[in-house]
Motif scaffolding. Structure first.
Motif, PDB file in Angstrom:
ATOM      1  N   ALA A 137       0.854  -1.196   0.000  1.00  9.62           N
ATOM      2  CA  ALA A 137       0.000   0.000   0.000  1.00  9.62           C
ATOM      3  C   ALA A 137       0.890   1.247   0.000  1.00  9.62           C
ATOM      4  O   ALA A 137       0.625   2.223  -0.711  1.00  9.62           O
ATOM      5  CB  ALA A 137      -0.919  -0.012   1.219  1.00  9.62           C
ATOM      6  N   ALA A 138       1.974   1.204   0.775  1.00  7.22           N
ATOM      7  CA  ALA A 138       2.873   2.363   0.876  1.00  7.22           C
ATOM      8  C   ALA A 138       3.549   2.651  -0.469  1.00  7.22           C
ATOM      9  O   ALA A 138       3.656   3.805  -0.890  1.00  7.22           O
ATOM     10  CB  ALA A 138       3.924   2.109   1.953  1.00  7.22           C
ATOM     11  N   ILE A 139       3.995   1.583  -1.134  1.00 12.70           N
ATOM     12  CA  ILE A 139       4.682   1.769  -2.422  1.00 12.70           C
ATOM     13  C   ILE A 139       3.734   2.433  -3.430  1.00 12.70           C
ATOM     14  O   ILE A 139       4.073   3.426  -4.079  1.00 12.70           O
ATOM     15  CB  ILE A 139       5.206   0.412  -2.953  1.00 12.70           C
ATOM     16  N   TYR A 140       2.526   1.909  -3.517  1.00 11.86           N
ATOM     17  CA  TYR A 140       1.555   2.489  -4.453  1.00 11.86           C
ATOM     18  C   TYR A 140       1.130   3.882  -4.009  1.00 11.86           C
ATOM     19  O   TYR A 140       0.990   4.792  -4.835  1.00 11.86           O
ATOM     20  CB  TYR A 140       0.339   1.562  -4.606  1.00 11.86           C
ATOM     21  N   GLY A 141       0.921   4.044  -2.709  1.00 13.64           N
ATOM     22  CA  GLY A 141       0.490   5.349  -2.191  1.00 13.64           C
ATOM     23  C   GLY A 141       1.542   6.417  -2.439  1.00 13.64           C
ATOM     24  O   GLY A 141       1.230   7.530  -2.874  1.00 13.64           O
ATOM     25  N   ALA A 142       2.799   6.077  -2.192  1.00 16.10           N
ATOM     26  CA  ALA A 142       3.874   7.061  -2.365  1.00 16.10           C
ATOM     27  C   ALA A 142       3.988   7.473  -3.823  1.00 16.10           C
ATOM     28  O   ALA A 142       4.169   8.648  -4.145  1.00 16.10           O
ATOM     29  CB  ALA A 142       5.193   6.479  -1.862  1.00 16.10           C
ATOM     30  N   ARG A 143       3.858   6.496  -4.696  1.00 12.23           N
ATOM     31  CA  ARG A 143       3.979   6.805  -6.129  1.00 12.23           C
ATOM     32  C   ARG A 143       2.791   7.615  -6.635  1.00 12.23           C
ATOM     33  O   ARG A 143       2.848   8.201  -7.708  1.00 12.23           O
ATOM     34  CB  ARG A 143       4.170   5.513  -6.927  1.00 12.23           C
ATOM     35  N   ALA A 144       1.707   7.641  -5.851  1.00 15.10           N
ATOM     36  CA  ALA A 144       0.542   8.449  -6.229  1.00 15.10           C
ATOM     37  C   ALA A 144       0.533   9.764  -5.448  1.00 15.10           C
ATOM     38  O   ALA A 144      -0.513  10.396  -5.306  1.00 15.10           O
ATOM     39  CB  ALA A 144      -0.737   7.656  -5.966  1.00 15.10           C
ATOM     40  N   ALA A 145       1.692  10.129  -4.881  1.00 12.97           N
ATOM     41  CA  ALA A 145       1.848  11.403  -4.154  1.00 12.97           C
ATOM     42  C   ALA A 145       0.942  11.507  -2.933  1.00 12.97           C
ATOM     43  O   ALA A 145       0.513  12.592  -2.562  1.00 12.97           O
ATOM     44  CB  ALA A 145       1.626  12.587  -5.098  1.00 12.97           C
ATOM     45  N   GLU A 203       2.010  10.648  -0.030  1.00 14.22           N
ATOM     46  CA  GLU A 203       2.954  10.874   1.075  1.00 14.22           C
ATOM     47  C   GLU A 203       2.635  10.012   2.289  1.00 14.22           C
ATOM     48  O   GLU A 203       2.376  10.518   3.385  1.00 14.22           O
ATOM     49  CB  GLU A 203       2.959  12.355   1.456  1.00 14.22           C
ATOM     50  N   PRO A 204       2.614   8.691   2.093  1.00 18.79           N
ATOM     51  CA  PRO A 204       2.146   7.821   3.176  1.00 18.79           C
ATOM     52  C   PRO A 204       3.073   7.761   4.373  1.00 18.79           C
ATOM     53  O   PRO A 204       4.290   7.949   4.256  1.00 18.79           O
ATOM     54  CB  PRO A 204       2.076   6.439   2.510  1.00 18.79           C
ATOM     55  N   HIS A 262      12.188   4.283  -0.472  1.00 19.77           N
ATOM     56  CA  HIS A 262      12.821   4.856  -1.661  1.00 19.77           C
ATOM     57  C   HIS A 262      11.848   5.729  -2.463  1.00 19.77           C
ATOM     58  O   HIS A 262      12.242   6.753  -3.033  1.00 19.77           O
ATOM     59  CB  HIS A 262      13.347   3.712  -2.534  1.00 19.77           C
ATOM     60  N   VAL A 263      10.573   5.330  -2.491  1.00 21.61           N
ATOM     61  CA  VAL A 263       9.606   6.124  -3.263  1.00 21.61           C
ATOM     62  C   VAL A 263       8.922   7.196  -2.403  1.00 21.61           C
ATOM     63  O   VAL A 263       8.015   7.880  -2.864  1.00 21.61           O
ATOM     64  CB  VAL A 263       8.558   5.230  -3.983  1.00 21.61           C
ATOM     65  N   GLY A 264       9.344   7.309  -1.149  1.00 20.29           N
ATOM     66  CA  GLY A 264       8.878   8.462  -0.373  1.00 20.29           C
ATOM     67  C   GLY A 264       8.017   8.183   0.844  1.00 20.29           C
ATOM     68  O   GLY A 264       7.387   9.106   1.375  1.00 20.29           O
ATOM     69  N   THR A 265       7.976   6.932   1.312  1.00 17.24           N
ATOM     70  CA  THR A 265       7.168   6.613   2.504  1.00 17.24           C
ATOM     71  C   THR A 265       7.942   7.004   3.765  1.00 17.24           C
ATOM     72  O   THR A 265       9.147   6.795   3.845  1.00 17.24           O
ATOM     73  CB  THR A 265       6.885   5.098   2.559  1.00 17.24           C
ATOM     74  N   ARG A 266       7.229   7.531   4.735  1.00 15.54           N
ATOM     75  CA  ARG A 266       7.839   7.779   6.050  1.00 15.54           C
ATOM     76  C   ARG A 266       7.521   6.595   6.955  1.00 15.54           C
ATOM     77  O   ARG A 266       6.359   6.236   7.127  1.00 15.54           O
ATOM     78  CB  ARG A 266       7.249   9.041   6.681  1.00 15.54           C
TER      79      ARG A 266
END
Ligand code: NDP
Length: 327
Positions: A20-28, A30-31, A74-78
């Motif tokens: 979910a985080a990988i897809y969420g981050a790539r959809a901006a 900011e998970p 890497h794709v922006g998840t905290r």
């Protein structure tokens, strides 16, 4: 005590939460992932993984979870090293959660990926021999007992399905049940009784898992529940299949669940009854319970959360415009 805000708050860090985080981050979106007490989830307590697509060689469960986590970061998840102890979904989006650190998390959408835990017997040797002959997942570990003697403990659907699955690898499967009648569905029972590779042992409980000189499981100590008589059974592998418990304590009385505590979702979707709250992975799936299916539903939850969020923004804009017009 800090407050962390996000468009997508994910509770849980197994394959469902990380996907979910990988897809969420790539959809901006900011998970934020709040990892919980067992970062990486159930796969961190398995060893060899051979059924996750994409790897021709055997991989290690903990390694796979580290890779998923690294990919999500890497794709922006905290990632937050915290465990949610309180959740409020009653007032709709945004949703509020509190960690045991005291930090507060506010998410426009909430993705629940808290998973499930296999139940264990809690007898001596069981935990010590985990990964050395004792397992709670035949689909994960059955392959390693090819041509060997194995036992399954339990009498429900899971136990019978695991025993049947194990006949793909072993001609000597013993099903050990504490009563003389199975709880499993009749159709599964019929299949079990038809198999000449499975021997049921009735009215028996496992008292102890005993290692051999090599440190791996050697035999089980059993006790007859009727007569109290004790005996031993030599096996190479033992699969404890006495049920799973979903980690849904946090949501009791807040989100609909089935009798076993699994979160209920609209069929074929990760949508819970509360708009903007999604459930994915083992916390809503008592049937498949695989890393790959958890990852799949995690992806679905992220896509639906993103859609919900887009709708929410339009709606909020709408309110904002109405408010402006009224002034
Ligand atoms: P269940 O709770 O149905 O069965 C657990 C089994 O383990 C029971 O036979 C129980 O014995 C036994 N057991 C429990 N505790 C102990 C213990 N301490 N010592 C020894 N034996 C013990 O769990 P399942 O995982 O089998 O199933 C959970 C749910 O998931 C069910 O609703 C099931 O129908 C569903 N499911 C559905 C599947 C499908 O549709 N294909 C596949 C797998 C699960 P006793 O009978 O004496 O209580």
């Amino acid at each position: 005590m800090a407050t962390h805000r996000t468009k997508m708050l994910i509770i849980g860090s197994g394959p469902a939460g990380y996907s979910a985080a990988i897809y969420g981050a790539r959809a901006a979106m900011e998970p934020i992932v709040v990892q919980g007490i067992q970062p990486g989830g159930q796969l961190t307590i398995t060893t060899d993984v051979e059924n996750y697509p994409g790897f021709r060689d055997v991989i290690q469960g903990p390694w796979l979870m580290e890779e998923m986590k690294a990919q999500a970061e890497h794709v922006g998840t905290r990632m937050m090293w915290d465990t949610i102890v309180e959740v409020d979904v009653a007032n709709g989006s945004p949703f509020r959660a509190v960690g045991d650190s005291g930090d507060e998390y506010i998410g426009d959408t909430l993705v629940i990926a808290t998973g499930a835990q296999a139940k264990w017997l809690g007898v001596p040797g069981e935990q010590e021999l985990g990964g050395k002959g004792v397992s709670a997942c035949a689909t994960c570990d059955g392959f390693f007992y090819r041509g060997k003697k194995v036992a399954v403990i339990g009498g429900g659907n899971t136990a019978v399905e695991e025993a049947l699955y194990l006949t793909n690898h072993s001609d000597d499967v013993t099903l050990i049940h504490r009563r003389d009648e199975l709880r499993a569905e009749k159709i599964l029972q019929e299949r079990l009784f038809k198999s000449d590779k499975i021997t049921p042992m009735w009215n028996q409980t496992v008292e102890r898992f005993v290692p051999g000189e090599n440190g791996a499981l050697h035999h089980l100590e059993l006790r007859n529940t009727e007569t109290g008589e004790t005996s031993t059974l030599e096996v190479d592998g033992a699969f404890v299949a006495i049920g799973h418990a979903p980690s849904t304590e946090l949501f009791k009385g807040k989100l609909p669940m089935d009798d076993s505590g699994y979160l209920l979702v609209a069929p074929g979707t990760p949508k819970t009854e509360v708009a903007g709250v999604f459930a994915c992975g083992d916390v809503m799936d008592h049937v498949y319970r695989q890393a790959v299916t958890a990852a799949g539903t995690g992806c679905m939850a992220a896509l639906d959360a993103e859609r919900f969020h887009a709708g929410l923004e339009i709606e909020l804009d709408g309110h904002a415009h109405e408010a402006e017009a009224a002034e």
